[in-house]
Design a protein around this motif. Structure first.
Motif, PDB file in Angstrom:
ATOM      1  N   LEU A 280       0.833  -1.205   0.000  1.00 40.94           N
ATOM      2  CA  LEU A 280       0.000   0.000   0.000  1.00 40.94           C
ATOM      3  C   LEU A 280       0.871   1.260   0.000  1.00 40.94           C
ATOM      4  CD1 LEU A 280      -2.739  -1.091   2.569  1.00 40.94           C
ATOM      5  CD2 LEU A 280      -2.980  -0.959   0.079  1.00 40.94           C
ATOM      6  N   LEU A 281       1.945   1.245   0.781  1.00 41.72           N
ATOM      7  CA  LEU A 281       2.852   2.397   0.817  1.00 41.72           C
ATOM      8  C   LEU A 281       3.623   2.532  -0.485  1.00 41.72           C
ATOM      9  CD1 LEU A 281       4.213   2.061   4.461  1.00 41.72           C
ATOM     10  CD2 LEU A 281       2.895   3.990   3.562  1.00 41.72           C
ATOM     11  N   GLN A 282       4.013   1.421  -1.074  1.00 44.48           N
ATOM     12  CA  GLN A 282       4.737   1.473  -2.348  1.00 44.48           C
ATOM     13  C   GLN A 282       3.891   2.115  -3.445  1.00 44.48           C
ATOM     14  OE1 GLN A 282       5.841  -2.617  -3.000  1.00 44.48           O
ATOM     15  NE2 GLN A 282       7.360  -2.609  -1.358  1.00 44.48           N
ATOM     16  N   MET A 283       2.586   1.870  -3.413  1.00 45.39           N
ATOM     17  CA  MET A 283       1.721   2.397  -4.468  1.00 45.39           C
ATOM     18  C   MET A 283       1.512   3.906  -4.367  1.00 45.39           C
ATOM     19  SD  MET A 283       1.189  -0.064  -6.514  1.00 45.39           S
ATOM     20  CE  MET A 283       2.919  -0.387  -6.130  1.00 45.39           C
TER      21      MET A 283
ATOM     22  N   VAL B 288      10.168   0.587   2.731  1.00 45.98           N
ATOM     23  CA  VAL B 288       8.822   0.342   3.275  1.00 45.98           C
ATOM     24  C   VAL B 288       8.557  -1.150   3.416  1.00 45.98           C
ATOM     25  CG1 VAL B 288       7.909   2.522   2.443  1.00 45.98           C
ATOM     26  CG2 VAL B 288       7.662   0.492   1.020  1.00 45.98           C
ATOM     27  N   GLU B 289       9.164  -1.947   2.551  1.00 50.35           N
ATOM     28  CA  GLU B 289       9.031  -3.396   2.676  1.00 50.35           C
ATOM     29  C   GLU B 289       9.709  -3.880   3.955  1.00 50.35           C
ATOM     30  OE1 GLU B 289      11.051  -6.242  -0.193  1.00 50.35           O
ATOM     31  OE2 GLU B 289       8.986  -6.373  -0.882  1.00 50.35           O
ATOM     32  N   ALA B 290      10.947  -3.431   4.174  1.00 54.00           N
ATOM     33  CA  ALA B 290      11.687  -3.843   5.372  1.00 54.00           C
ATOM     34  C   ALA B 290      10.988  -3.361   6.640  1.00 54.00           C
ATOM     35  CB  ALA B 290      13.111  -3.308   5.309  1.00 54.00           C
ATOM     36  N   GLN B 291      10.588  -2.101   6.664  1.00 51.82           N
ATOM     37  CA  GLN B 291       9.895  -1.569   7.831  1.00 51.82           C
ATOM     38  C   GLN B 291       8.599  -2.336   8.111  1.00 51.82           C
ATOM     39  OE1 GLN B 291       9.278   2.637   7.119  1.00 51.82           O
ATOM     40  NE2 GLN B 291      10.942   3.168   8.502  1.00 51.82           N
ATOM     41  N   SER B 292       7.894  -2.678   7.045  1.00 55.66           N
ATOM     42  CA  SER B 292       6.588  -3.314   7.196  1.00 55.66           C
ATOM     43  C   SER B 292       6.715  -4.755   7.664  1.00 55.66           C
ATOM     44  CB  SER B 292       5.823  -3.252   5.874  1.00 55.66           C
ATOM     45  OG  SER B 292       5.545  -1.907   5.517  1.00 55.66           O
ATOM     46  N   PHE B 293       7.660  -5.507   7.099  1.00 59.68           N
ATOM     47  CA  PHE B 293       7.863  -6.883   7.564  1.00 59.68           C
ATOM     48  C   PHE B 293       8.262  -6.894   9.034  1.00 59.68           C
ATOM     49  CE2 PHE B 293       9.185  -8.320   3.027  1.00 59.68           C
ATOM     50  CZ  PHE B 293       7.859  -8.477   2.684  1.00 59.68           C
ATOM     51  N   LEU B 294       9.169  -5.986   9.394  1.00 57.00           N
ATOM     52  CA  LEU B 294       9.612  -5.922  10.788  1.00 57.00           C
ATOM     53  C   LEU B 294       8.469  -5.478  11.694  1.00 57.00           C
ATOM     54  CD1 LEU B 294      11.897  -6.242  12.807  1.00 57.00           C
ATOM     55  CD2 LEU B 294      12.618  -3.900  12.285  1.00 57.00           C
ATOM     56  N   ALA B 295       7.654  -4.528  11.223  1.00 53.32           N
ATOM     57  CA  ALA B 295       6.510  -4.065  12.022  1.00 53.32           C
ATOM     58  C   ALA B 295       5.532  -5.206  12.275  1.00 53.32           C
ATOM     59  CB  ALA B 295       5.806  -2.911  11.312  1.00 53.32           C
TER      60      ALA B 295
ATOM     61  N   ALA C 245      -5.052   0.053  -4.071  1.00 52.62           N
ATOM     62  CA  ALA C 245      -5.217  -0.238  -2.647  1.00 52.62           C
ATOM     63  C   ALA C 245      -6.472  -1.072  -2.408  1.00 52.62           C
ATOM     64  CB  ALA C 245      -5.278   1.055  -1.852  1.00 52.62           C
ATOM     65  N   GLN C 246      -7.560  -0.694  -3.047  1.00 50.19           N
ATOM     66  CA  GLN C 246      -8.801  -1.445  -2.870  1.00 50.19           C
ATOM     67  C   GLN C 246      -8.687  -2.857  -3.426  1.00 50.19           C
ATOM     68  OE1 GLN C 246     -11.380  -0.647  -1.034  1.00 50.19           O
ATOM     69  NE2 GLN C 246     -10.419   1.311  -0.509  1.00 50.19           N
ATOM     70  N   LEU C 247      -7.991  -3.003  -4.557  1.00 49.72           N
ATOM     71  CA  LEU C 247      -7.803  -4.328  -5.134  1.00 49.72           C
ATOM     72  C   LEU C 247      -6.976  -5.215  -4.211  1.00 49.72           C
ATOM     73  CD1 LEU C 247      -7.142  -3.427  -8.884  1.00 49.72           C
ATOM     74  CD2 LEU C 247      -9.075  -4.738  -7.994  1.00 49.72           C
ATOM     75  N   VAL C 248      -5.936  -4.631  -3.629  1.00 47.04           N
ATOM     76  CA  VAL C 248      -5.079  -5.389  -2.716  1.00 47.04           C
ATOM     77  C   VAL C 248      -5.869  -5.834  -1.491  1.00 47.04           C
ATOM     78  CG1 VAL C 248      -3.116  -5.213  -1.137  1.00 47.04           C
ATOM     79  CG2 VAL C 248      -2.932  -4.313  -3.461  1.00 47.04           C
TER      80      VAL C 248
ATOM     81  N   ALA D 182      -4.551  -0.936   9.771  1.00 47.18           N
ATOM     82  CA  ALA D 182      -4.298  -0.380  11.107  1.00 47.18           C
ATOM     83  C   ALA D 182      -2.819  -0.046  11.298  1.00 47.18           C
ATOM     84  CB  ALA D 182      -4.758  -1.364  12.176  1.00 47.18           C
ATOM     85  N   MET D 183      -1.927  -0.781  10.636  1.00 45.11           N
ATOM     86  CA  MET D 183      -0.491  -0.579  10.779  1.00 45.11           C
ATOM     87  C   MET D 183       0.042   0.593   9.950  1.00 45.11           C
ATOM     88  SD  MET D 183       0.538  -4.628  10.678  1.00 45.11           S
ATOM     89  CE  MET D 183       2.273  -4.348  10.301  1.00 45.11           C
ATOM     90  N   LEU D 184      -0.768   1.136   9.059  1.00 47.17           N
ATOM     91  CA  LEU D 184      -0.330   2.257   8.225  1.00 47.17           C
ATOM     92  C   LEU D 184      -0.227   3.547   9.043  1.00 47.17           C
ATOM     93  CD1 LEU D 184      -2.517   1.816   5.014  1.00 47.17           C
ATOM     94  CD2 LEU D 184      -0.019   1.653   5.092  1.00 47.17           C
ATOM     95  N   PRO D 185       0.667   4.450   8.662  1.00 44.05           N
ATOM     96  CA  PRO D 185       0.663   5.789   9.279  1.00 44.05           C
ATOM     97  C   PRO D 185      -0.653   6.501   8.942  1.00 44.05           C
ATOM     98  CG  PRO D 185       2.687   5.408   8.018  1.00 44.05           C
ATOM     99  CD  PRO D 185       1.749   4.292   7.670  1.00 44.05           C
TER     100      PRO D 185
END
Length: 279
Positions: free
Chosen positions: A63-66, A145-152, A214-217, A239-242
């Motif tokens: 979602l952040l990448q898009m 964002v991938e690294a941050q998100s996996f770790l989060a 985002a909606q498709l994902v 919920a995990m998004l800023p």
């Protein structure tokens, strides 16, 4: 007489593997190797082994990448995500599995294959600006964002008390893959990741296309995944998004469903770790 608990465990393992591997083409799970880029029981292998953390973190990262116009346009112009979202996510998951757990030779072949594909991905944004998938700064955003998100996802669902030293080691390990893919700048600590994230956030833009993706994902229904499970994973990812990212994508922060979703993903994660004999 077969142990019913063990039968149930094996059935669950088989079902999960069916979600992440294309059995129609004979694809099998990536076997963990002692000749991998990373040693067993090191941070990157622990983080990337947890399915719920990776699923929720993976969706958050996508979602952040898009929100990056260059990354988004590359997906729009050179991907069949609309007709094969599950296939795209499955290929991404396999790349992570091979580069994290597979033999080093296989990991480098996977990286080289992605680099060859990226070399032919390019075009123009709606305003005429040229974009290239090999642009180091775009790749840096995709990676951070991938690294941050996996770790989060791992911190949220598995190990909230993971020491900062181990989190830094996770970034140092993941940096090896990012640099091989051409990303720059690449963080090697949590503090560097936060700083790069703030710097690259200035490149982001909202758009109807980003909101559509985002909606498709979030509405995907991977074969073999119970709809109720997919719904709570999607809710946890949002919920995990800023807050600012949710606003840009016009997503509502889960309220009434937040605690049930958190509890459900915690329970599913614990069950999957039991099924795969993880601690």
């Amino acid at each position: 007489m077969a142990d019913p608990i063990e039968t149930l465990r094996l059935k669950l393992v088989d079902q999960v593997r069916g979600v992440f591997n294309d059995r129609t083409s004979g694809q099998k799970p990536v076997p963990p190797s002692d000749e991998a880029l990373f040693a067993r029981d090191t941070p990157i292998r622990l983080v990337h082994a947890d399915l719920v953390g990776m699923m929720t973190g993976g969706i958050r990262g996508l979602l952040l990448q898009m929100l990056h116009p260059h990354a988004l346009q590359g997906v729009l112009d050179h991907s069949n995500f609309r007709t094969d979202m599950h296939g795209r996510l499955r290929r991404t998951a396999r790349f992570i599995a091979v580069t994290t757990f597979g033999a080093e030779e296989d990991a480098m072949k996977a990286i080289e294959r992605v680099n060859r594909i990226h070399a032919h991905v390019g075009g123009r944004l709606p305003d005429g600006t040229r974009y290239e998938a090999t642009d180091p700064r775009t790749l840096a955003w995709v990676h951070v964002v991938e690294a941050q998100s996996f770790l989060a996802g791992y911190l949220r669902h598995v190990r909230p008390d993971m020491p900062y030293t181990e989190q830094d080691e996770y970034y140092r390990q993941f940096a090896i893959i990012a640099r091989a893919l051409g990303a720059d700048p690449v963080p090697e600590t949590r503090a560097e990741a936060d700083a790069i994230f703030r710097e690259l956030r200035t490149d982001l833009q909202t758009s109807p296309a980003a909101r559509e993706v985002a909606q498709l994902v979030l509405s995907q229904k991977p074969e073999g995944t119970p709809p109720a499970l997919q719904a709570v994973i999607a809710a946890e990812s949002v919920a995990m998004l800023p807050d600012w990212a949710r606003r840009m994508l016009r997503l509502q922060r889960p309220m009434l469903t937040a605690l049930p979703a958190r509890a459900a993903t915690w329970g599913v994660g614990r069950t999957l770790r039991w099924a795969f004999r993880q601690k």
